[in-house]
Scaffold this active site. Structure first.
Site, PDB file in Angstrom:
ATOM      1  N   ASP A  44       0.808  -1.222   0.000  1.00 58.73           N
ATOM      2  CA  ASP A  44       0.000   0.000   0.000  1.00 58.73           C
ATOM      3  C   ASP A  44       0.844   1.277   0.000  1.00 58.73           C
ATOM      4  O   ASP A  44       0.373   2.338   0.390  1.00 58.73           O
ATOM      5  CB  ASP A  44      -0.983  -0.001   1.183  1.00 58.73           C
ATOM      6  N   HIS A 237      24.919   3.509 -18.101  1.00 57.61           N
ATOM      7  CA  HIS A 237      23.800   3.770 -17.184  1.00 57.61           C
ATOM      8  C   HIS A 237      24.077   3.231 -15.788  1.00 57.61           C
ATOM      9  O   HIS A 237      23.205   2.665 -15.139  1.00 57.61           O
ATOM     10  CB  HIS A 237      22.499   3.171 -17.742  1.00 57.61           C
ATOM     11  N   ASP A 254      26.885  12.293 -13.522  1.00 54.24           N
ATOM     12  CA  ASP A 254      25.809  12.767 -14.408  1.00 54.24           C
ATOM     13  C   ASP A 254      24.594  12.952 -13.509  1.00 54.24           C
ATOM     14  O   ASP A 254      23.929  11.978 -13.147  1.00 54.24           O
ATOM     15  CB  ASP A 254      25.562  11.717 -15.501  1.00 54.24           C
ATOM     16  N   ASP A 265      20.339  18.540 -16.987  1.00 54.66           N
ATOM     17  CA  ASP A 265      21.049  17.289 -17.294  1.00 54.66           C
ATOM     18  C   ASP A 265      22.523  17.616 -17.506  1.00 54.66           C
ATOM     19  O   ASP A 265      22.905  18.065 -18.587  1.00 54.66           O
ATOM     20  CB  ASP A 265      20.420  16.657 -18.552  1.00 54.66           C
ATOM     21  N   HIS A 344      27.505   6.569 -27.900  1.00 56.43           N
ATOM     22  CA  HIS A 344      26.166   7.175 -27.748  1.00 56.43           C
ATOM     23  C   HIS A 344      26.003   8.457 -28.562  1.00 56.43           C
ATOM     24  O   HIS A 344      26.912   8.887 -29.266  1.00 56.43           O
ATOM     25  CB  HIS A 344      25.848   7.426 -26.258  1.00 56.43           C
ATOM     26  N   HIS A 348      20.380  15.355 -26.857  1.00 57.12           N
ATOM     27  CA  HIS A 348      18.936  15.097 -26.995  1.00 57.12           C
ATOM     28  C   HIS A 348      18.163  16.333 -26.559  1.00 57.12           C
ATOM     29  O   HIS A 348      18.693  17.185 -25.846  1.00 57.12           O
ATOM     30  CB  HIS A 348      18.548  13.892 -26.121  1.00 57.12           C
ATOM     31  N   HIS A 355      14.880  13.496 -21.310  1.00 54.54           N
ATOM     32  CA  HIS A 355      14.930  13.200 -22.749  1.00 54.54           C
ATOM     33  C   HIS A 355      13.558  13.606 -23.282  1.00 54.54           C
ATOM     34  O   HIS A 355      12.654  12.783 -23.359  1.00 54.54           O
ATOM     35  CB  HIS A 355      15.162  11.711 -23.011  1.00 54.54           C
ATOM     36  N   GLU A 379      26.866  16.300 -25.237  1.00 60.53           N
ATOM     37  CA  GLU A 379      27.518  15.423 -24.273  1.00 60.53           C
ATOM     38  C   GLU A 379      28.440  14.377 -24.898  1.00 60.53           C
ATOM     39  O   GLU A 379      28.154  13.185 -24.855  1.00 60.53           O
ATOM     40  CB  GLU A 379      26.464  14.748 -23.404  1.00 60.53           C
ATOM     41  N   TYR A 383      35.127   6.351 -23.533  1.00 63.28           N
ATOM     42  CA  TYR A 383      35.035   5.297 -22.526  1.00 63.28           C
ATOM     43  C   TYR A 383      35.996   4.174 -22.904  1.00 63.28           C
ATOM     44  O   TYR A 383      35.853   3.569 -23.965  1.00 63.28           O
ATOM     45  CB  TYR A 383      33.598   4.760 -22.457  1.00 63.28           C
ATOM     46  N   ARG A 401      32.766  11.923 -19.652  1.00 68.79           N
ATOM     47  CA  ARG A 401      31.720  12.599 -20.422  1.00 68.79           C
ATOM     48  C   ARG A 401      31.609  14.014 -19.860  1.00 68.79           C
ATOM     49  O   ARG A 401      31.769  14.223 -18.656  1.00 68.79           O
ATOM     50  CB  ARG A 401      30.374  11.860 -20.309  1.00 68.79           C
ATOM     51  N   GLU A 403      28.869  17.225 -20.218  1.00 64.91           N
ATOM     52  CA  GLU A 403      27.529  17.500 -20.753  1.00 64.91           C
ATOM     53  C   GLU A 403      27.011  18.854 -20.295  1.00 64.91           C
ATOM     54  O   GLU A 403      27.033  19.172 -19.104  1.00 64.91           O
ATOM     55  CB  GLU A 403      26.556  16.401 -20.271  1.00 64.91           C
TER      56      GLU A 403
HETATM   57  N1  GLY Z   1      21.416  11.787 -17.911  1.00 69.43           N
HETATM   58  C1  GLY Z   1      20.993  11.102 -19.052  1.00 69.43           C
HETATM   59  C2  GLY Z   1      21.607  11.637 -20.257  1.00 69.43           C
HETATM   60  O1  GLY Z   1      22.618  12.292 -20.197  1.00 69.43           O
HETATM   61  O2  GLY Z   1      21.097  11.504 -21.323  1.00 69.43           O
HETATM   62 MN    MN Z   2      21.859  13.855 -21.482  1.00 73.11          MN
HETATM   63 MN    MN Z   3      23.172  13.311 -18.461  1.00 77.49          MN
END
Ligand code: GLY
Ligand code: MN
Ligand code: MN
Length: 429
Positions: A44, A237, A254, A265, A344, A348, A355, A379, A383, A401, A403
Site C-alpha cells: 500500500d 547507465h 551525471d 542534465d 552514444h 537530446h 529526454h 555530451e 570510454y 563525459r 555535458e
Molecule cells: N542523464 C541522461 C543523459 O545524459 O542523457
Molecule cells: Mn543527457
Molecule cells: Mn546526463
C-alpha cells in the site's frame, strides 16, 4: 531562490497552449488527455507522484485523477476539465485537492466537472464525432474505457504527437524554469567538486546532490544520478553508486535536478584527489575540446545529425592522435571503429522530460533543423574499459563525459550551464 511555488508558469500560457493544440485537431473530433496514475511501489505504498508530462504541459496541474477533454465541432471548440472532488476523509490521508469550485477559478476552460462524471459526459461529447485523439501510451484499462464509448469513432489519433511537437520550442517562462533548475544543479556540482577529496564512497557524492537539490527547492532529481568512479564510468547507465572511491581515479557524475517539472542534465568528470594524471588529462582535454567545438557550431538551421557526425570525426581523430585507434581517420570512421569508445549520441532534447519526447524528424521523415527556442544537451564522451587490451595501458579504466544544456537562440546559442566548472585548471585543487 525565486519561484518555490509549483505554479510558476501562468494559466494564460497554458490556455494558449491548449488553443494551439485544438487548432491542430480535425473537425468533429474529441481529444482526451489523462493525468498520470499514482503508481504502487509495494503493497500500500506509492512512488512519489509525478504528473504526466504532456498533461502538465497543457495544464500545469499536478493532481492525479484529472482529465482534459477538447470537443471540436465544425465551428467551435470547447475545453473541459475533470478534477477529483473534495472529500474530507480522502484529504485527511492524502492531502488537499483543488476541487471543482477552485478549479473553475484557476483554469480558463469552458466547464469543470467532477472526475466521477467523466464516463457520462464522454458519452455525450463523443456523439456524432468521428475522430478521437488520446495518448497512445495510455494505460490499457483507460483505452478500454474510451473504446467502449467510442462506437462511432472511425479514426483514432495519437494526442501526444502535436503536444510533443509544441514542446520542441520553449517559451520564456520554460527557459526561466530550466535556468532555475540549472542554478541548483550548478550548486550541487560545485559542492561535490569541493568535497570529493573528503568522501569515501560514490553514494556519499550522490547524497550531496540529493541534499542540495531538495534543500534548494527542487522536487527531485530529473533522472537517477550516475556517480561512476574509475572503470564504473564505462557502464553508461551505472546507477549503483556503491563503490569505494580510489586515489587517482576520475569520477563521472551525471546528475541534474528537476525543478517545477523542468529538467537539467549535467555531466562533469572530476579527479578523486583534485589532480588529474597525465593520461587522464589527455583524454579529458580531448573530450572538452570536442564538446566546445560542437557547442560553437549550434545555430538555427543546423542539423543535429551533423553535430553527431562532426563529434564522431573529432573524437576519432583525437583517439588516433593519442594512439588509442590506429589507421586513417576516414577509414576508421567508415568502419565505425570509434564507436567502441564513443557509443552514444551527441545530445537530446530536454525540457519537462530529461529526454524530451519531441520529434527529431518531421512527418515526411526529414530531420528537423535546430530552431530558436529549442533546448538540447551536448555530451561527448570517451570510454575505455579496464580490460581493453587494444588500448594503451595508461588509458584503460577511464570514462569521461562532459555535458551541458544549450538553448538555441535566434543568432546562435546560449550555453545555459556555462558557469558549471569544466576546465582542468578549475577542477584541480
Ligand atoms: N542523464 C541522461 C543523459 O545524459 O542523457
Ligand atoms: Mn543527457
Ligand atoms: Mn546526463
Amino acid at each position: 531562490m525565486a519561484g518555490k511555488e509549483l505554479q510558476m508558469i501562468e494559466e494564460q500560457e497554458y490556455k494558449k497552449r491548449r488553443k494551439v493544440f485544438t487548432k491542430k485537431l480535425q473537425e468533429n473530433s474529441v481529444a482526451i488527455l489523462f493525468s498520470a496514475e499514482a503508481k504502487t511501489r509495494s503493497n500500500d505504498t506509492e512512488y512519489p507522484y509525478r504528473q504526466n508530462s504532456n498533461f502538465y504541459y497543457m495544464s500545469g496541474f499536478t493532481e492525479d485523477k484529472t482529465v482534459l477533454v477538447f470537443v471540436k465541432g465544425a465551428k467551435k471548440t470547447k475545453s473541459y476539465l475533470f478534477v477529483y472532488k473534495k472529500d474530507k476523509t480522502e484529504e485527511l490521508w492524502n492531502g488537499k485537492r483543488l476541487g471543482v469550485l477552485q478549479a473553475k477559478k484557476r483554469f480558463d476552460v469552458d466547464a469543470v466537472f467532477e472526475y466521477s462524471e467523466l464516463a457520462s459526459k464522454l458519452k455525450i461529447f463523443l456523439e456524432g464525432k468521428h475522430t478521437l485523439y488520446y495518448d497512445f501510451k495510455l494505460d490499457y484499462s483507460k483505452v478500454k474505457l474510451l473504446k467502449r464509448y467510442a462506437k462511432n469513432i472511425d479514426t483514432f489519433k495519437n494526442a501526444a504527437k502535436p503536444i510533443q511537437k509544441m514542446r520542441l520550442i520553449k517559451s520564456q517562462a520554460e527557459i526561466a524554469t530550466i535556468k532555475e533548475a540549472l542554478k541548483i544543479t550548478k550548486k550541487a556540482h560545485h559542492i561535490a567538486m569541493k568535497k570529493v577529496k573528503k568522501l569515501h564512497y560514490e553514494y556519499e557524492l550522490q547524497a550531496e546532490f540529493e541534499y542540495i537539490f531538495r534543500k534548494n527547492g527542487a522536487q527531485s532529481d530529473a533522472y537517477s544520478s550516475i556517480v561512476a568512479s574509475g572503470n564504473n564510468a564505462n557502464t553508461l547507465h551505472y546507477i549503483n553508486n556503491n563503490a569505494k572511491l580510489q586515489k587517482n581515479e576520475l569520477i563521472l557524475i551525471d546528475a541534474g535536478c528537476e525543478y517545477n517539472y523542468y529538467a537539467s542534465d549535467i555531466t562533469r568528470t572530476i579527479p578523486s584527489q583534485g589532480v588529474f594524471t597525465k593520461a587522464q588529462k589527455e583524454l579529458y582535454q580531448l573530450v572538452l575540446d570536442v564538446q566546445k567545438e560542437i557547442i560553437a557550431l549550434i545555430k538555427p538551421g543546423v542539423m543535429r545529425t551533423n553535430l553527431q557526425k562532426k563529434a564522431e570525426e573529432l573524437l576519432c581523430r583525437g583517439l588516433v592522435q593519442l594512439g588509442i585507434l590506429e589507421g586513417s581517420v576516414k577509414k576508421l570512421l567508415k568502419k565505425n571503429a570509434h564507436k567502441k569508445y564513443y557509443p552514444h549520441g551527441i545530445g537530446h532534447w530536454m525540457g519537462i522530460d530529461v529526454h524530451d519526447e519531441s520529434p527529431y524528424k518531421d512527418k515526411k521523415g526529414k530531420e528537423i533543423p535546430l530552431q530558436a527556442g529549442m533546448v538540447l544537451t551536448i555530451e561527448p564522451g570517451i570510454y575505455i574499459d579496464k580490460d581493453d587490451r587494444n588500448a594503451p595501458k595508461r588509458y584503460r579504466g577511464i570514462g569521461i563525459r562532459i555535458e551541458d544544456d544549450i538553448l538555441v537562440t535566434k543568432k546562435a546559442y546560449k550555453n545555459l550551464s556555462k558557469k558549471i566548472k569544466k576546465e582542468i585548471k578549475e577542477l584541480e585543487f
